[in-house]
Design an enzyme around this catalytic site. Structure first.
Site, PDB file in Angstrom:
ATOM      1  N   LYS A 135       0.910  -1.061   0.005  1.00  0.00           N
ATOM      2  CA  LYS A 135      -0.038  -0.049   0.103  1.00  0.00           C
ATOM      3  C   LYS A 135       0.880   1.239   0.114  1.00  0.00           C
ATOM      4  O   LYS A 135       0.638   2.295  -0.831  1.00  0.00           O
ATOM      5  CB  LYS A 135      -1.045   0.002   1.274  1.00  0.00           C
ATOM      6  CG  LYS A 135      -1.884   1.242   1.197  1.00  0.00           C
ATOM      7  CD  LYS A 135      -2.681   1.219   2.380  1.00  0.00           C
ATOM      8  CE  LYS A 135      -1.876   1.783   3.809  1.00  0.00           C
ATOM      9  NZ  LYS A 135      -2.802   1.796   5.005  1.00  0.00           N
TER      10      LYS A 135
ATOM     11  N   ASP B 147      -6.155   0.760   0.495  1.00  0.00           N
ATOM     12  CA  ASP B 147      -6.448   1.100   1.850  1.00  0.00           C
ATOM     13  C   ASP B 147      -7.820   0.578   2.098  1.00  0.00           C
ATOM     14  O   ASP B 147      -8.475   0.013   1.411  1.00  0.00           O
ATOM     15  CB  ASP B 147      -6.149   2.553   2.042  1.00  0.00           C
ATOM     16  CG  ASP B 147      -7.279   3.291   1.999  1.00  0.00           C
ATOM     17  OD1 ASP B 147      -8.264   2.792   1.002  1.00  0.00           O
ATOM     18  OD2 ASP B 147      -7.199   4.561   2.023  1.00  0.00           O
TER      19      ASP B 147
END
Ligand code: SF4
Length: 116
Positions: A26, A44
């Site tokens: 991420k 996310d």
């Protein structure tokens, strides 16, 4: 590590970024996208939830969600869509009480169709 192994420069690719302590996919995707202008889509909690509700992805696993998004969205829009999906998740498609009746995407949304 940046100084020792990367000559003091932040890497611009997934392989090297994820070698850095505390950096997962991420964060690496966010850095690639925001710092280097590389097409990337970070998953996310908002992206995970919204993309699966809408039907752009079909997985509880963030890595597979990222794969689905990479497959289903045009590459040149990944970075922009990442921000747009997060904004949509914060304002409309909230975790607990999504504001479906106000949502411009309800006619396209798989989750909404299933609940109708
Ligand atoms: S219709 Fe509801 S569940 Fe679907 S994207 Fe909009 S707010 Fe989220």
């Amino acid at each position: 590590m940046l100084i020792r192994e990367f000559d003091g420069k932040v890497p611009d690719n997934m392989k090297d970024l994820t070698k850095l302590p505390g950096v997962g996919r991420k964060t690496a995707n966010v850095v690639m996208s925001n710092a280097f202008g590389i097409d990337a889509i970070a998953v996310d909690t908002h992206v995970q939830r919204v993309s699966n509700r809408i039907g752009l992805a079909n997985s509880k696993d963030v890595l597979n969600t990222e794969k689905d998004l990479r497959k289903n969205l045009p590459k040149e829009k990944w970075s922009k869509l990442h921000h747009q999906i997060i904004a949509h998740g914060r304002k409309i498609c909230k975790a607990r009480n999504p504001l479906c009746e106000e949502c411009d995407l309800k006619d396209l949304c798989e989750d909404y169709k299933e609940r109708k």
